[in-house]
Design a protein around this motif. Structure first.
Motif, PDB file in Angstrom:
ATOM      1  N   SER A   1      32.566  20.408  12.288  1.00 55.89           N
ATOM      2  CA  SER A   1      33.428  19.469  12.272  1.00 55.89           C
ATOM      3  C   SER A   1      33.962  18.988  11.020  1.00 55.89           C
ATOM      4  O   SER A   1      33.326  19.507   9.816  1.00 55.89           O
ATOM      5  N   ASN A   2      34.877  17.642  10.977  1.00 57.72           N
ATOM      6  CA  ASN A   2      35.196  17.382   9.749  1.00 57.72           C
ATOM      7  C   ASN A   2      34.303  16.562   8.772  1.00 57.72           C
ATOM      8  O   ASN A   2      33.807  15.439   9.435  1.00 57.72           O
ATOM      9  N   ILE A   3      33.812  17.144   7.918  1.00 57.84           N
ATOM     10  CA  ILE A   3      32.888  16.396   6.790  1.00 57.84           C
ATOM     11  C   ILE A   3      33.124  14.841   6.487  1.00 57.84           C
ATOM     12  O   ILE A   3      32.619  14.007   6.434  1.00 57.84           O
ATOM     13  N   THR A   4      34.496  14.701   6.090  1.00 57.75           N
ATOM     14  CA  THR A   4      34.829  13.321   5.489  1.00 57.75           C
ATOM     15  C   THR A   4      34.784  12.383   6.772  1.00 57.75           C
ATOM     16  O   THR A   4      34.411  11.183   6.719  1.00 57.75           O
ATOM     17  N   LYS A   5      35.285  12.812   7.736  1.00 59.50           N
ATOM     18  CA  LYS A   5      35.163  11.947   9.188  1.00 59.50           C
ATOM     19  C   LYS A   5      33.924  11.315   9.454  1.00 59.50           C
ATOM     20  O   LYS A   5      33.509  10.225   9.907  1.00 59.50           O
ATOM     21  N   ALA A   6      32.628  12.590   9.465  1.00 54.94           N
ATOM     22  CA  ALA A   6      31.450  12.341   9.777  1.00 54.94           C
ATOM     23  C   ALA A   6      30.911  11.287   8.791  1.00 54.94           C
ATOM     24  O   ALA A   6      30.018  10.339   9.265  1.00 54.94           O
ATOM     25  N   VAL A   7      31.094  11.675   7.564  1.00 56.03           N
ATOM     26  CA  VAL A   7      30.528  10.766   6.450  1.00 56.03           C
ATOM     27  C   VAL A   7      30.854   9.403   6.775  1.00 56.03           C
ATOM     28  O   VAL A   7      30.178   8.241   6.255  1.00 56.03           O
TER      29      VAL A   7
END
Length: 239
Positions: free
Chosen positions: A207-213
């Motif tokens: 999944s999208n790393i920026t969104k998860a972080v």
């Protein structure tokens, strides 16, 4: 055939990320809860204590209790899901014996809704019923398959172990960093741990790393901030 083609085909046919969903969900939940719960307890006690010992004791107790509670909770909740799945499978067995024509009609309608013509859907339903009636209905009518099937022990072990690993990180901060400004140290390192967790889980799950972080650090900040505020408001010295 190009030497790279078998390797490319193997990569293309590799298991999808959804195959990791059961254990990854439990592991991320456990690690996230381990970091947040342990750090929040430590921050709350730090805000009301002038000595290290009460902070260590409270943090360690929270770590042990949290890991056991997380594992037990996962096992019980996922076992409940397993019980429901098994009950539906037993019901499906009875229905296949008592009303086979109705079950065949239901299966045909499922395939029609998925885009098959009526004649094709009926033929597919008949052939799959002859091949494995129960397995077909469990998969296509109930939506239960090996990917989504509940695995209580796997979820409990993944969640409990992940909570322990996550909780150990802020516990090490409590053990070794200076007591002065301990709240800020806990917050800073916990956010760092959450960023790492969000990045690893996003990478593992595709999944999208920026969104998860962003998601994990936002809620982590709120949780630790409220706990610190509670400690300051009560301002009970337990040193």
């Amino acid at each position: 055939m190009n030497n790279k083609e078998p390797e490319q085909l193997q990569d293309y046919l590799a298991p999808h990320y959804i195959h990791r969903s059961n254990w990854l969900r439990a592991a991320v939940l456990g690690a996230n809860d381990g970091i947040l719960s342990t750090a929040s307890i430590a921050i709350g006690i730090t805000a009301a204590s002038d000595t290290r010992e009460p902070i260590i004791l409270a943090t360690l107790a929270g770590l042990v209790a949290g890991a056991l509670s997380m594992a037990a909770g996962e096992y019980v909740s996922v076992s409940s899901q397993t019980d429901i799945e098994n009950a539906d499978i037993q019901r499906e067995k009875r229905e296949l014996i008592e009303t086979p024509d109705l079950e065949l009609q239901m299966l045909t309608e499922i395939y029609i809704k998925r885009g098959l013509k009526k004649e094709t859907a009926l033929q597919v339903a008949k052939e799959l019923t002859e091949y494995d009636a129960l397995g077909t209905h469990v998969r296509d009518e109930l939506g239960i398959n090996e990917v989504s099937k509940a695995k209580p022990l796997q979820a409990a072990l993944a969640s409990g172990a992940a909570f322990t690993v996550g909780g150990l990180l802020p516990f090490l901060v409590v053990l070794f960093l200076p007591l002065k400004n301990m709240e800020y140290s806990l917050y800073g390192f916990s956010i760092l741990f959450l960023i790492i967790l969000g990045s690893v889980s996003a990478k593992t799950g595709g999944s999208n790393i920026t969104k998860a972080v962003t998601r994990i650090t936002f809620w982590g900040t709120i949780a630790m901030g409220i706990t610190a505020l509670v400690g300051h408001l009560f301002n009970i010295n337990i040193g």
